[in-house]
Write a protein that holds these residues in place. Structure first.
Motif, PDB file in Angstrom:
ATOM      1  N   SER A 172      12.350  62.246 115.653  1.00 53.89           N
ATOM      2  CA  SER A 172      13.409  63.185 115.306  1.00 53.89           C
ATOM      3  C   SER A 172      14.080  63.760 116.543  1.00 53.89           C
ATOM      4  CB  SER A 172      12.836  64.337 114.472  1.00 53.89           C
ATOM      5  OG  SER A 172      12.268  63.854 113.274  1.00 53.89           O
ATOM      6  N   PHE A 173      13.410  63.664 117.713  1.00 51.25           N
ATOM      7  CA  PHE A 173      13.939  64.254 118.934  1.00 51.25           C
ATOM      8  C   PHE A 173      14.060  63.185 120.023  1.00 51.25           C
ATOM      9  CE2 PHE A 173      11.913  67.680 116.612  1.00 51.25           C
ATOM     10  CZ  PHE A 173      12.820  68.722 116.715  1.00 51.25           C
ATOM     11  N   CYS A 174      15.039  63.369 120.910  1.00 49.70           N
ATOM     12  CA  CYS A 174      15.236  62.438 122.023  1.00 49.70           C
ATOM     13  C   CYS A 174      14.169  62.675 123.091  1.00 49.70           C
ATOM     14  CB  CYS A 174      16.632  62.630 122.620  1.00 49.70           C
ATOM     15  SG  CYS A 174      16.867  64.250 123.409  1.00 49.70           S
ATOM     16  N   GLY A 175      14.192  61.870 124.129  1.00 48.09           N
ATOM     17  CA  GLY A 175      13.205  62.007 125.191  1.00 48.09           C
ATOM     18  C   GLY A 175      13.282  63.337 125.902  1.00 48.09           C
ATOM     19  N   GLU A 176      14.484  63.887 126.040  1.00 50.23           N
ATOM     20  CA  GLU A 176      14.667  65.168 126.719  1.00 50.23           C
ATOM     21  C   GLU A 176      14.003  66.309 125.963  1.00 50.23           C
ATOM     22  OE1 GLU A 176      16.013  67.759 129.674  1.00 50.23           O
ATOM     23  OE2 GLU A 176      16.042  65.558 129.612  1.00 50.23           O
TER      24      GLU A 176
ATOM     25  N   MET B 231       9.332  68.946 121.388  1.00 50.23           N
ATOM     26  CA  MET B 231       9.490  69.622 120.100  1.00 50.23           C
ATOM     27  C   MET B 231       8.862  68.825 118.964  1.00 50.23           C
ATOM     28  SD  MET B 231      11.111  72.224 121.201  1.00 50.23           S
ATOM     29  CE  MET B 231      11.446  73.002 119.627  1.00 50.23           C
ATOM     30  N   GLU B 232       8.520  67.564 119.251  1.00 55.70           N
ATOM     31  CA  GLU B 232       7.951  66.705 118.226  1.00 55.70           C
ATOM     32  C   GLU B 232       6.592  67.238 117.817  1.00 55.70           C
ATOM     33  OE1 GLU B 232       9.345  63.749 115.982  1.00 55.70           O
ATOM     34  OE2 GLU B 232      10.052  63.614 118.044  1.00 55.70           O
ATOM     35  N   GLU B 233       6.367  67.312 116.514  1.00 51.19           N
ATOM     36  CA  GLU B 233       5.105  67.837 116.000  1.00 51.19           C
ATOM     37  C   GLU B 233       3.946  66.876 116.226  1.00 51.19           C
ATOM     38  OE1 GLU B 233       4.281  70.745 114.879  1.00 51.19           O
ATOM     39  OE2 GLU B 233       6.300  71.532 115.160  1.00 51.19           O
ATOM     40  N   GLY B 234       4.266  65.622 116.527  1.00 52.41           N
ATOM     41  CA  GLY B 234       3.195  64.650 116.724  1.00 52.41           C
ATOM     42  C   GLY B 234       3.278  63.546 115.694  1.00 52.41           C
ATOM     43  N   VAL B 235       3.575  62.358 116.143  1.00 55.47           N
ATOM     44  CA  VAL B 235       3.660  61.204 115.260  1.00 55.47           C
ATOM     45  C   VAL B 235       2.621  60.207 115.733  1.00 55.47           C
ATOM     46  CG1 VAL B 235       5.131  59.356 114.402  1.00 55.47           C
ATOM     47  CG2 VAL B 235       6.118  61.592 114.929  1.00 55.47           C
ATOM     48  N   GLY B 236       1.665  59.907 114.883  1.00 52.82           N
ATOM     49  CA  GLY B 236       0.619  58.957 115.256  1.00 52.82           C
ATOM     50  C   GLY B 236      -0.256  59.470 116.384  1.00 52.82           C
ATOM     51  N   GLY B 237      -0.398  60.817 116.508  1.00 53.09           N
ATOM     52  CA  GLY B 237      -1.260  61.384 117.535  1.00 53.09           C
ATOM     53  C   GLY B 237      -0.693  61.296 118.931  1.00 53.09           C
ATOM     54  N   SER B 238       0.625  61.150 119.076  1.00 47.27           N
ATOM     55  CA  SER B 238       1.220  60.981 120.404  1.00 47.27           C
ATOM     56  C   SER B 238       2.181  62.129 120.713  1.00 47.27           C
ATOM     57  CB  SER B 238       1.951  59.639 120.491  1.00 47.27           C
ATOM     58  OG  SER B 238       2.957  59.561 119.503  1.00 47.27           O
ATOM     59  N   ARG B 239       1.761  63.338 120.508  1.00 46.03           N
ATOM     60  CA  ARG B 239       2.596  64.500 120.806  1.00 46.03           C
ATOM     61  C   ARG B 239       2.900  64.544 122.299  1.00 46.03           C
ATOM     62  NH1 ARG B 239       1.589  69.823 122.400  1.00 46.03           N
ATOM     63  NH2 ARG B 239       3.193  71.313 121.730  1.00 46.03           N
ATOM     64  N   ARG B 240       4.168  64.809 122.671  1.00 47.45           N
ATOM     65  CA  ARG B 240       4.564  64.842 124.070  1.00 47.45           C
ATOM     66  C   ARG B 240       4.486  66.269 124.623  1.00 47.45           C
ATOM     67  NH1 ARG B 240       6.502  60.095 125.754  1.00 47.45           N
ATOM     68  NH2 ARG B 240       7.296  61.012 127.701  1.00 47.45           N
ATOM     69  N   ILE B 241       4.030  66.356 125.850  1.00 47.45           N
ATOM     70  CA  ILE B 241       3.897  67.640 126.517  1.00 47.45           C
ATOM     71  C   ILE B 241       4.586  67.552 127.882  1.00 47.45           C
ATOM     72  CG2 ILE B 241       1.738  68.230 125.367  1.00 47.45           C
ATOM     73  CD1 ILE B 241       0.271  67.401 127.919  1.00 47.45           C
ATOM     74  N   THR B 242       4.854  68.708 128.461  1.00 52.05           N
ATOM     75  CA  THR B 242       5.462  68.743 129.785  1.00 52.05           C
ATOM     76  C   THR B 242       4.447  68.317 130.833  1.00 52.05           C
ATOM     77  OG1 THR B 242       6.909  70.555 129.103  1.00 52.05           O
ATOM     78  CG2 THR B 242       6.628  70.218 131.460  1.00 52.05           C
TER      79      THR B 242
ATOM     80  N   LYS C  22      10.096  68.627 134.871  1.00 49.95           N
ATOM     81  CA  LYS C  22      11.358  67.974 134.553  1.00 49.95           C
ATOM     82  C   LYS C  22      11.188  66.772 133.622  1.00 49.95           C
ATOM     83  CE  LYS C  22      13.650  69.340 138.848  1.00 49.95           C
ATOM     84  NZ  LYS C  22      14.306  68.863 140.090  1.00 49.95           N
ATOM     85  N   HIS C  23       9.955  66.327 133.403  1.00 55.87           N
ATOM     86  CA  HIS C  23       9.758  65.215 132.479  1.00 55.87           C
ATOM     87  C   HIS C  23       8.535  65.459 131.608  1.00 55.87           C
ATOM     88  CE1 HIS C  23       7.204  63.948 135.929  1.00 55.87           C
ATOM     89  NE2 HIS C  23       6.422  63.431 134.987  1.00 55.87           N
ATOM     90  N   THR C  24       8.406  64.675 130.559  1.00 52.14           N
ATOM     91  CA  THR C  24       7.315  64.843 129.590  1.00 52.14           C
ATOM     92  C   THR C  24       6.454  63.586 129.554  1.00 52.14           C
ATOM     93  OG1 THR C  24       8.664  63.982 127.768  1.00 52.14           O
ATOM     94  CG2 THR C  24       8.742  66.369 128.187  1.00 52.14           C
TER      95      THR C  24
END
Length: 445
Positions: A29-33, A37-48, A54-56
Motif C-alpha cells: 500500500s506504500f512506496c519505498g519512501e 507505514m506498512e503494517e507488515g505483509v508476510g512478516g516483512s515490516r520495514r523499519i528505519t 534516510k533509508h529503510t
C-alpha cells in the motif's frame, strides 16, 4: 484529494496536502519512501535503518543489512590519524560563542577599533591579477556552457595561469587537491600537462605525475572517473583533511614526488587543516613507520617528496574555527584572542553576503528571504537591519574585507614560520566571484 490515486502510495503528505504519487511494490500500500507505514505483509515490516535514517530495511533482514549497509563504519585506511591536523587549544582559551546580534553597540565599536589597529601595516593594496591558460580557451568560448559554468571555467583558468606563473605547473610532481569535490581543477591540470607547449607529444609515464584528490564526502559525477586507464593515475582519498597524514599515503611514498597543494574555494577551517596537513605531515618522514605489507608496493619509499608550493583560493572565513586556525600566535601577538577571532569571523560575512539596505536602513524583503535561506552558513547576516544603524553597507563591506585580510595574514605568518614566502592575490573579477582571493606560497630559499 480524498483517496489516493489508483496504484499509488497511500501516504498522505501533509506539506503538499495530497497523497503521495509514488508507485508501491506489488501487494503493498506504500512506496519505498513511506514503507515504514506498512503494517507488515508476510512478516516483512520495514523499519528505519539505525545507521542512516534516510533509508529503510525489512525488519527480518536487519542483521544482514547492517553488515553491508553503506553507512556502516568502515575500516580506517593507513593514512587516517585522528585529529592529526586539528591543532590544539588550551582550556583557558575556551569561551562562550556570542553572536553579533547579541552584542551592544559599544562592544561592536570596540571590536572595530581592535580590528583597525591589528590590520595596520598589512597587505591592504592587494594586486588584482586575473590570468588564464590556453587549455581552457575552447571551453571558455563554447556557447553551450551556461553562466555558472562559465564563471567556474574562468576561475579554473586563472588558477592554472597562476600555477604556471609560479613555475609549479609541470610534470615530475604530485598535485594534491584539497576539497576536490568532482575534481575539475585536477582534470584541467592533467589536461594542461598532457601536451606542454613547445614539447610536442609528451612522453607520459605513471611515475612522473600524480594527481591526488582529497574529499571527505562521497561525490557523484566525479571527473576523475573519466581518466581511468590513463598514463597519469588519479587517486581519490575519501577522508576528512583533519585526519589525513600525507606521509602515510602509499602512492606518495612509492613515487616520492615533490608536492604541490591546490584548492578552489577551500571553505573556512578546511584551509587551515590543509596548510597543516601539507606542511607538517608531508615533511614528517623521519618519524614515519614502514607501511604494512598489505599496502606496500615493491618500491615503497620512506616518505613523501618536498613541498614545492601551493595555490589555494580562499572562501567562507565565517566558517573558520579558533581550534583549527594556524595563525593563533599571529593573533595573540597583537593582543587578540579566541573571542575576537570568533567575532571577526562572523563579521567577515559582511564582505560578501550583506543584503543591500534601502533608504530607510531596513533590508528589503527579497534580501531577507535570501538571508533566511543561508542562515545555517551565515549566522551574522541576521538582523543586518540593526547593524545598518551603526554602519552603512559600504562600511560593513570594508570591515568584512579587513576581517578576511587579518585572518589570511595569520595564515601567511604560519607559512613564513615554515620557510615559505606567500602572497594574497585577487585572481578573479568580483563579477565572477566575490570570494576572489588566492593564497600562494613558495619556499623562501
Amino acid at each position: 484529494m480524498a483517496t489516493p490515486l489508483p496504484s499509488r502510495c497511500s501516504f498522505f503528505v501533509q506539506k503538499k496536502n495530497r497523497f503521495c504519487k509514488m508507485v508501491p511494490g506489488k501487494g503493498r500500500s506504500f512506496c519505498g519512501e513511506h514503507a515504514t507505514m506498512e503494517e507488515g505483509v508476510g512478516g516483512s515490516r520495514r523499519i528505519t535503518c539505525p545507521l542512516d535514517p534516510k533509508h529503510t530495511v525489512a525488519q527480518q533482514n536487519l542483521e544482514k543489512h547492517l553488515k553491508k549497509c553503506n553507512s556502516r563504519e568502515k575500516p580506517r585506511p593507513v593514512y587516517y590519524v585522528e585529529n592529526i591536523n586539528a591543532g590544539r587549544v588550551d582550556r583557558d582559551q575556551e569561551f562562550p560563542e556570542v553572536s553579533l546580534a547579541e552584542r551592544s553597540r559599544a562592544d561592536l565599536e570596540s571590536l572595530v577599533e581592535k580590528l583597525k589597529a591589528a590590520a595596520e601595516g598589512l597587505q591592504q593594496d592587494m594586486e588584482d591579477r586575473t590570468l588564464s591558460h590556453p587549455i581552457l580557451q575552447e571551453e571558455l568560448s563554447d556557447p553551450k556552457n551556461g553562466g555558472s559554468a562559465h564563471k567556474h571555467l574562468k576561475q579554473q583558468a586563472s588558477l592554472l595561469g597562476h600555477l604556471q606563473e609560479l613555475g609549479l605547473l609541470s610534470r615530475g610532481r604530485c598535485f594534491v587537491e584539497f576539497g576536490a569535490g568532482r575534481g575539475k581543477l585536477s582534470h584541467w591540470i592533467h589536461r594542461a600537462l598532457q601536451n606542454p607547449e613547445g614539447q610536442g607529444v609528451a612522453m607520459e609515464t605513471s611515475q612522473d605525475l600524480q594527481l591526488l584528490l582529497v574529499e571527505r564526502c562521497s561525490t557523484r559525477f566525479k571527473v576523475d572517473g573519466k581518466h581511468q586507464g590513463s598514463a597519469d593515475p588519479f587517486e581519490r582519498l575519501q577522508v576528512d583533511i583533519q585526519h589525513l597524514d600525507l606521509s602515510k599515503v602509499p602512492v606518495l611514498r612509492e613515487k616520492a614526488l615533490p608536492l604541490v597543494g591546490v584548492g578552489k574555494h577551500l571553505c573556512g577551517a578546511a584551509t587551515d587543516l590543509a596548510l597543516r596537513c601539507l606542511l607538517d605531515t608531508a615533511g614528517a618522514q623521519s618519524d614515519t613507520q614502514p607501511l604494512p605489507k598489505s599496502v606496500r608496493g615493491p618500491e615503497s619509499g620512506t616518505g613523501t617528496g618536498p613541498v614545492l608550493g601551493l595555490t589555494v583560493a580562499l572562501c567562507c572565513h565565517h566558517r573558520c574555527e579558533w581550534r583549527h586556525y594556524v595563525g593563533q600566535q599571529f593573533f595573540l601577538q597583537r593582543g587578540l584572542g579566541p573571542a575576537e577571532f570568533s567575532a571577526f569571523c562572523r563579521m567577515s560575512s559582511w564582505a560578501t553576503c550583506g543584503p543591500p539596505a534601502n533608504h530607510n536602513g531596513t533590508t528589503s524583503q527579497s534580501g531577507a528571504a535570501k538571508q533566511s535561506g543561508a542562515a545555517e552558513d551565515h549566522e551574522e547576516a541576521e538582523r543586518l537591519a540593526v547593524l545598518s544603524r551603526f554602519w552603512s553597507a559600504a562600511e560593513r563591506e570594508h570591515l568584512g574585507r579587513l576581517c578576511k585580510l587579518l585572518i589570511d595574514s595569520g595564515r601567511r605568518d604560519f607559512l613564513q614560520t615554515r620557510g615559505f614566502s606567500s602572497r594574497l592575490i585577487g585572481y578573479a573579477h568580483a563579477e565572477v566571484t566575490l570570494e576572489n582571493v588566492l593564497l600562494t606560497a613558495l619556499p623562501s630559499s
